[in-house]
Design a protein around this motif. Structure first.
Motif, PDB file in Angstrom:
ATOM      1  N   VAL A 117       0.817  -1.052  -0.022  1.00  0.00           N
ATOM      2  CA  VAL A 117      -0.018  -0.178   0.049  1.00  0.00           C
ATOM      3  C   VAL A 117       1.075   1.308   0.006  1.00  0.00           C
ATOM      4  CG1 VAL A 117      -1.552   1.457   1.181  1.00  0.00           C
ATOM      5  CG2 VAL A 117      -1.881  -1.149   0.953  1.00  0.00           C
ATOM      6  N   SER A 118       1.950   1.316   0.946  1.00  0.00           N
ATOM      7  CA  SER A 118       2.574   2.502   0.931  1.00  0.00           C
ATOM      8  C   SER A 118       3.456   2.584  -0.411  1.00  0.00           C
ATOM      9  CB  SER A 118       3.591   2.485   2.093  1.00  0.00           C
ATOM     10  OG  SER A 118       4.245   1.184   1.928  1.00  0.00           O
ATOM     11  N   GLY A 119       4.014   1.668  -1.007  1.00  0.00           N
ATOM     12  CA  GLY A 119       4.660   1.466  -2.227  1.00  0.00           C
ATOM     13  C   GLY A 119       3.895   2.074  -3.259  1.00  0.00           C
ATOM     14  N   VAL A 120       2.524   1.678  -3.251  1.00  0.00           N
ATOM     15  CA  VAL A 120       1.953   2.126  -4.473  1.00  0.00           C
ATOM     16  C   VAL A 120       1.568   3.587  -4.301  1.00  0.00           C
ATOM     17  CG1 VAL A 120      -0.249   2.010  -5.306  1.00  0.00           C
ATOM     18  CG2 VAL A 120       0.673   0.072  -4.697  1.00  0.00           C
ATOM     19  N   GLU A 121       1.393   4.108  -3.185  1.00  0.00           N
ATOM     20  CA  GLU A 121       1.003   5.363  -2.770  1.00  0.00           C
ATOM     21  C   GLU A 121       2.247   6.285  -3.153  1.00  0.00           C
ATOM     22  OE1 GLU A 121       0.050   5.472   1.206  1.00  0.00           O
ATOM     23  OE2 GLU A 121      -1.972   5.200   1.004  1.00  0.00           O
ATOM     24  N   LEU A 122       3.389   5.937  -2.943  1.00  0.00           N
ATOM     25  CA  LEU A 122       4.562   6.847  -3.139  1.00  0.00           C
ATOM     26  C   LEU A 122       4.903   6.770  -4.779  1.00  0.00           C
ATOM     27  CD1 LEU A 122       7.320   8.017  -2.394  1.00  0.00           C
ATOM     28  CD2 LEU A 122       8.313   5.791  -2.284  1.00  0.00           C
ATOM     29  N   ARG A 129       3.922  13.840  -9.728  1.00  0.00           N
ATOM     30  CA  ARG A 129       4.635  14.896  -9.687  1.00  0.00           C
ATOM     31  C   ARG A 129       5.455  15.060 -10.880  1.00  0.00           C
ATOM     32  NH1 ARG A 129       7.397  13.305  -5.819  1.00  0.00           N
ATOM     33  NH2 ARG A 129       6.422  14.452  -4.039  1.00  0.00           N
ATOM     34  N   ALA A 130       5.805  14.040 -11.652  1.00  0.00           N
ATOM     35  CA  ALA A 130       6.571  14.278 -12.694  1.00  0.00           C
ATOM     36  C   ALA A 130       5.827  14.670 -13.824  1.00  0.00           C
ATOM     37  CB  ALA A 130       7.198  12.592 -13.131  1.00  0.00           C
ATOM     38  N   VAL A 131       4.434  14.095 -13.923  1.00  0.00           N
ATOM     39  CA  VAL A 131       3.594  14.391 -15.067  1.00  0.00           C
ATOM     40  C   VAL A 131       3.271  15.876 -14.918  1.00  0.00           C
ATOM     41  CG1 VAL A 131       1.353  14.236 -15.978  1.00  0.00           C
ATOM     42  CG2 VAL A 131       2.597  12.142 -15.500  1.00  0.00           C
ATOM     43  N   GLN A 132       2.927  16.383 -13.906  1.00  0.00           N
ATOM     44  CA  GLN A 132       2.805  17.702 -13.600  1.00  0.00           C
ATOM     45  C   GLN A 132       4.045  18.802 -13.948  1.00  0.00           C
ATOM     46  OE1 GLN A 132       0.822  17.890  -9.641  1.00  0.00           O
ATOM     47  NE2 GLN A 132      -1.057  18.515 -10.858  1.00  0.00           N
ATOM     48  N   ALA A 254      -4.318  16.784 -11.162  1.00  0.00           N
ATOM     49  CA  ALA A 254      -3.724  15.750 -10.564  1.00  0.00           C
ATOM     50  C   ALA A 254      -4.763  14.696  -9.952  1.00  0.00           C
ATOM     51  CB  ALA A 254      -3.112  16.330  -9.106  1.00  0.00           C
ATOM     52  N   ALA A 255      -6.116  15.034  -9.774  1.00  0.00           N
ATOM     53  CA  ALA A 255      -7.045  14.055  -9.339  1.00  0.00           C
ATOM     54  C   ALA A 255      -7.294  13.210 -10.368  1.00  0.00           C
ATOM     55  CB  ALA A 255      -8.232  14.767  -8.944  1.00  0.00           C
ATOM     56  N   ASP A 256      -7.309  13.348 -11.538  1.00  0.00           N
ATOM     57  CA  ASP A 256      -7.787  12.825 -12.672  1.00  0.00           C
ATOM     58  C   ASP A 256      -6.553  11.438 -12.867  1.00  0.00           C
ATOM     59  OD1 ASP A 256      -9.995  13.818 -13.384  1.00  0.00           O
ATOM     60  OD2 ASP A 256      -9.215  15.342 -14.065  1.00  0.00           O
ATOM     61  N   ILE A 257      -5.325  12.123 -12.611  1.00  0.00           N
ATOM     62  CA  ILE A 257      -4.119  11.102 -12.920  1.00  0.00           C
ATOM     63  C   ILE A 257      -4.052  10.299 -12.049  1.00  0.00           C
ATOM     64  CG2 ILE A 257      -1.590  10.982 -13.063  1.00  0.00           C
ATOM     65  CD1 ILE A 257      -1.624  13.919 -13.827  1.00  0.00           C
ATOM     66  N   LYS A 258      -4.558  10.671 -10.792  1.00  0.00           N
ATOM     67  CA  LYS A 258      -4.241   9.699  -9.306  1.00  0.00           C
ATOM     68  C   LYS A 258      -5.466   8.663  -9.445  1.00  0.00           C
ATOM     69  CE  LYS A 258      -4.599   9.779  -4.622  1.00  0.00           C
ATOM     70  NZ  LYS A 258      -4.648  10.588  -3.001  1.00  0.00           N
ATOM     71  N   ASN A 259      -6.577   9.042 -10.157  1.00  0.00           N
ATOM     72  CA  ASN A 259      -7.685   8.240 -10.250  1.00  0.00           C
ATOM     73  C   ASN A 259      -7.225   6.991 -11.325  1.00  0.00           C
ATOM     74  OD1 ASN A 259      -9.388   9.298  -8.803  1.00  0.00           O
ATOM     75  ND2 ASN A 259     -10.428  10.459 -10.206  1.00  0.00           N
ATOM     76  N   ALA A 260      -6.566   7.337 -12.293  1.00  0.00           N
ATOM     77  CA  ALA A 260      -5.925   6.564 -13.523  1.00  0.00           C
ATOM     78  C   ALA A 260      -5.245   5.534 -12.839  1.00  0.00           C
ATOM     79  CB  ALA A 260      -5.496   7.232 -14.478  1.00  0.00           C
TER      80      ALA A 260
END
Length: 275
Positions: A117-122, A129-132, A254-260
């Protein structure tokens, strides 16, 4: 009552012929073949939201059964012709989806084994961050989230890097003067598996003029495989998300990228029981 008598007589005649002609094996093989065919077709249609075609197939199968029940003879050849015609129609209309489903049948989950879980969140934070950052600097990028279900030719067209997913690494790959920046980055699980990969381009002439080669590549690869593509436009810095051969989200934040990314990681981890 006469109808039921007809059905009864037909069934008796049908099963009597089994013993008389000793063709039980032939009928059994036909049954197995049709059962497997139905299973594969239904699975493909279900995975690609072809519910209406499932209804059509079931309708023709029931119609064939009714024809057998109320007629004086049973023509397996006619039934096979009808089924083959339906199959031809489905394969013609769902050519792209069938390719995608066949590729997905070879999916492996090995690269998801070490994720937590922590690995995925990171990973999600680093990727966002990179995409933005690239979006702000108008640096073009194309990231494909894969489950090892891409054609081998795509991977072979690039360079296997097998690197950790960090914002610095992603940005370094797409730095304009970097040798791999023009191709696509393939992410598999917790690794940047390959970079500089060339993808099949969508050939549609109806795409907006602001969609360049990266968008065409994103639409092309998501048409032939069940993957998600994140695109950063080099001209405008606009972020887009493609899936199933269409742009699911333009002007993604950022929210859309996070959802994907969450859909990609959490669905696999949940399926494997790692959460």
């Amino acid at each position: 009552m006469k109808s039921w008598e007809t059905i009864k007589n037909n069934l008796i005649t049908f099963f009597t012929e089994f013993g008389k002609d000793l063709n039980f094996v032939d009928y059994l093989l036909q049954f197995i073949f049709l059962a497997v065919t139905f299973y594969i077709v239904f699975k493909i249609l279900k995975n690609n939201k072809g519910g209406k075609f499932i209804v059509a197939v079931v309708f023709f199968v029931i119609l064939s059964g009714v024809t057998f029940a109320f007629s004086n003879s049973f023509s397996s050849e006619l039934t096979l012709v009808v089924i083959l015609m339906i199959a031809l129609l489905i394969f013609t209309m769902f050519n792209t989806e069938i390719k995608r489903s066949l590729l997905d049948s070879n999916v492996k989950k090995n690269k998801m084994d070490s994720l937590t879980v922590s690995g995925v969140e990171l990973i999600i934070e680093e990727t966002i961050r990179a995409v933005q950052n690239m979006s702000k600097k108008d640096i073009g990028a194309l990231i494909v989230l894969s489950n090892e279900n891409l054609p081998e030719g795509i991977i072979e067209s690039g360079t296997v890097v097998n690197a950790q997913i960090t914002s610095q690494m992603i940005e370094a790959v797409f730095y304009p003067k970097a040798p791999l920046h023009d191709g696509a980055m393939i992410i598999e699980g917790n690794k940047i598996y390959a970079a500089g990969c060339f993808l099949p381009l969508a050939q549609s002439e109806n795409l907006p003029k602001d969609m360049g080669s990266r968008h065409r590549a994103a639409l092309g690869v998501t048409s032939v495989a069940s993957v998600t593509a994140i695109v950063v436009s080099e001209e405008t810095g606009i972020i887009s998300i493609a899936k199933n051969g269409v742009i699911k989200k333009k002007y993604a934040d950022a929210a859309d990228i996070k959802n994907a990314l969450s859909e990609y990681y959490w669905s696999d981890l949940t399926a494997e029981g790692k959460i």
